[in-house]
Write an enzyme that holds these catalytic residues in place. Structure first.
Site, PDB file in Angstrom:
ATOM      1  N   LYS A 199     -23.526  47.246-142.158  1.00 48.33           N
ATOM      2  CA  LYS A 199     -23.080  48.620-141.892  1.00 48.33           C
ATOM      3  C   LYS A 199     -23.195  48.950-140.411  1.00 48.33           C
ATOM      4  O   LYS A 199     -22.358  49.668-139.860  1.00 48.33           O
ATOM      5  CB  LYS A 199     -23.906  49.609-142.715  1.00 48.33           C
ATOM      6  CG  LYS A 199     -23.504  49.700-144.176  1.00 48.33           C
ATOM      7  CD  LYS A 199     -24.294  50.815-144.840  1.00 48.33           C
ATOM      8  CE  LYS A 199     -24.065  50.859-146.331  1.00 48.33           C
ATOM      9  NZ  LYS A 199     -24.920  51.868-146.977  1.00 48.33           N
ATOM     10  N   GLU A 235     -27.479  53.419-149.902  1.00 44.28           N
ATOM     11  CA  GLU A 235     -27.949  54.385-148.903  1.00 44.28           C
ATOM     12  C   GLU A 235     -26.700  55.032-148.300  1.00 44.28           C
ATOM     13  O   GLU A 235     -25.796  54.314-147.844  1.00 44.28           O
ATOM     14  CB  GLU A 235     -28.764  53.701-147.808  1.00 44.28           C
ATOM     15  CG  GLU A 235     -29.318  54.686-146.803  1.00 44.28           C
ATOM     16  CD  GLU A 235     -30.076  54.030-145.665  1.00 44.28           C
ATOM     17  OE1 GLU A 235     -30.437  54.746-144.703  1.00 44.28           O
ATOM     18  OE2 GLU A 235     -30.294  52.802-145.706  1.00 44.28           O
ATOM     19  N   ARG A 291     -26.613  37.296-151.782  1.00 39.39           N
ATOM     20  CA  ARG A 291     -25.488  38.017-151.183  1.00 39.39           C
ATOM     21  C   ARG A 291     -24.305  37.066-151.025  1.00 39.39           C
ATOM     22  O   ARG A 291     -24.480  35.888-150.704  1.00 39.39           O
ATOM     23  CB  ARG A 291     -25.916  38.544-149.807  1.00 39.39           C
ATOM     24  CG  ARG A 291     -24.872  39.376-149.097  1.00 39.39           C
ATOM     25  CD  ARG A 291     -25.257  39.565-147.647  1.00 39.39           C
ATOM     26  NE  ARG A 291     -26.471  40.323-147.489  1.00 39.39           N
ATOM     27  CZ  ARG A 291     -26.528  41.656-147.433  1.00 39.39           C
ATOM     28  NH1 ARG A 291     -25.416  42.355-147.526  1.00 39.39           N
ATOM     29  NH2 ARG A 291     -27.676  42.268-147.275  1.00 39.39           N
TER      30      ARG A 291
END
Length: 559
Positions: free
Chosen positions: A272, A35, A262
């Site tokens: 982020k 994104e 992850r």
């Protein structure tokens, strides 16, 4: 002797099983779907290496797709940075795709879902919808608009699309199951109204699709065979498949979502939102600050593509999340730069040495090997004169037998030069040593082949000629957080663990050959570490970022 193959990871096992079933190698297609609402970080690097690595392994195309469905947070700056990062890592994408390219198709499918009774316009406030969702142990409550007439939902959805309805007045929801054990299946929102300009579509659209509706359908449009996501998307898989059920045609490949763990990195954050906070509050100087775990920050600090790819390969792909010590990342960059970086001399904490028996006004240029591990690296010349700088901690008036550097009455070899002996320490009024007077053995020049040059002394020091020294700004970077996992404390904000000593700026002195280096060139300051030329450098002043010290100084703190 047959070559031993590396064992497959569980992702590759999934693909191999699919190839034994209904998939062919021609069906395989992957994607990396960021994104564009921030810069990519080290966690994204692992995903990049996974997806593009699968593309290389199976000779299959890999799309770079931007999931750009939120105009409030996404910018062209982030698109450009992401493309630069992926290219810098050495990967090529087959197609550059954008979810925004599919807005019309997604809208058309949503209209059909309304007609089929699978979606409806809900006119409640978001707070009411959230309350009606229920809890994991209690079923949700159906919206009073759930059975709204199809014609009414179609008309309202058209108004939403045309910008005739204010933000927050309506949403489009999928009609699934308000009693589902999976909270995500309780009539999820598919569209919301946003009267904001999109970085690619401008103001053409007033409604924007939600991630869960967009992602799987984008995979389907692109005919992605395997959609690999991190573990937090495991609960989303059921919804991913339900949405595909609504549009899938039998003659087309159906994407498969699978999840991997992850990998978090110690002494930093990779959210982020939290990285953006560091930027916005001025803790760091932008997304590419060398203390940031962003790929741009690592590149600016001096990390190489190979060091990051080797790091990603070494930690592998797993099913359980874990915290990787940042020292493992640092190990990989040391290993890579040890092979590639030229050795040069710079002094960061200078102490002046006067070689009293060296002729005043004389100088000579000595040959220095660039990289002893690389036969093709060649050599350079470094200037030598009566006055030189050495490091302050390389001299002591008195020291025990284990101190192999310079001390009064003791000898050391100057790298590529001569053997010197300390005769006298000059002090200021406060008793600080400001200068050391030495003598040199005139026949001991390195490489000269004389008997004196072959004489063994235990210490070898780096140095810089005072008259030829190049003043340089040196930025000594350290870990951004003092805590290994700063954002996992329930009772503390991650900002409380900011390391106040994460950056020290000093003036050092380097041999003059460094003047020709360009931004992103990396060298080893002998005995000190690896340093990279920063883009802040000018013709008047070179700026160096410390990439990593030669040894892990934090390892001692753990002992």
């Amino acid at each position: 002797m047959t070559e031993e193959k590396e064992p497959l990871n569980f992702i590759e096992h999934i693909i191999e099983e699919d190839l034994k079933g209904s998939y062919s190698k021609e069906d395989l297609q992957f994607r990396f779907p960021p994104e564009p609402n921030g810069y990519l970080h080290i966690g994204h690097a692992s995903s990049i290496c996974l997806n593009f690595g699968l593309g290389l392994r199976y000779k299959a195309p890999v799309n770079l797709r931007f999931d750009d469905t939120n105009p409030a947070k996404e910018e062209q700056e982030f698109v450009d940075a992401i493309k630069k990062d992926v290219s810098w890592l050495g990967f090529e994408w087959a197609n550059e795709c954008y979810a925004s390219d599919y807005f019309q198709q997604l809208y058309d499918w949503a209209v059909q879902m309304i007609k089929d009774g699978k979606a409806y316009v809900d006119s409640q406030a978001s707070e009411a919808i959230a309350q009606q969702k229920g809890t994991p142990s209690e079923p949700g409550v159906e919206s009073p608009y759930r059975n709204r007439p199809v014609s009414e939902s179609l008309e309202l959805f058209e108004q939403m699309k045309n910008g005739e309805a204010p933000e927050g007045s309506h949403v489009l929801r999928a009609k699934i199951d308000m009693a589902s054990s999976n909270m995500l299946m309780r009539d999820p929102v598919m569209y919301r109204i946003l009267h904001k300009s999109h970085h690619r579509t401008g103001t053409d659209w007033k409604i924007f699709p939600m991630y869960d509706w967009t992602h799987g359908e984008s995979d389907y449009i692109e005919q992605v065979s395997h959609s690999f996501c991190t573990l937090e998307f495991l609960p989303h898989r059921e919804l991913y498949d339900w949405f595909l059920d609504q549009v899938h045609e039998k003659d087309k490949l159906r994407p498969k979502q699978r999840e991997f763990a992850r990998r978090n990195l110690s002494h930093t954050v990779v959210s982020k939102r939290k990285l953006a906070k560091l930027v916005e509050e001025g803790v760091v100087n932008g997304w590419d600050d060398p203390r940031m775990p962003t790929i741009s920050g690592l590149r600016r600090r001096g990390y190489t593509p190979d060091s990051i790819k080797n790091f990603a390969d070494s930690i592998g792909v797993g099913k359980r999340e874990n915290l990787i010590d940042v020292s493992h990342l640092e190990f990989n960059v040391r290993e890579d730069l040890n092979k590639k970086a030229d050795r040069v001399m710079a002094v960061l904490d200078p102490l002046k040495v006067v070689i009293t028996n060296y002729p005043e006004g004389e100088e000579e240029w000595l040959e220095a090997e660039n990289n002893p591990g690389d036969d093709t690296a060649g050599s350079r010349e470094v200037p030598f004169s009566r006055e030189i700088y050495i490091e302050q901690n390389d001299f002591k008036e008195e020291a025990n037998r284990k101190f192999f550097r310079l001390k009064l009455g003791g000898e050391v070899r100057l790298k590529n030069a001569y053997i010197i002996k300390a005769e006298k320490a000059i002090k200021d009024d406060a008793g600080n040593i400001v200068e050391v007077h030495c003598s040199y053995d005139t026949d001991s020049k390195s490489g000269s082949g004389t008997e004196a040059s072959l004489r063994k002394v235990k210490g070898t020091l780096h140095w810089v000629s005072v008259n030829h020294a190049l003043p340089v700004e040196v930025r000594l970077y350290d870990r951004l957080f003092t805590d290994a996992s700063p954002d996992t404390h329930k009772d503390k904000d991650f900002m409380e663990f900011i390391n106040p000593n994460s950056l020290e700026v000093i003036t050092g002195y380097a041999e003059p050959s460094l003047e020709k280096l360009q931004p992103e060139d990396t060298v080893q300051f002998q005995r000190l570490g690896y340093f990279t030329v920063d883009r802040d450098s000018t013709s008047a002043k070179k700026v160096f970022n410390r990439t990593v010290a030669l040894r892990d100084s934090w390892a001692k703190l753990k002992e």
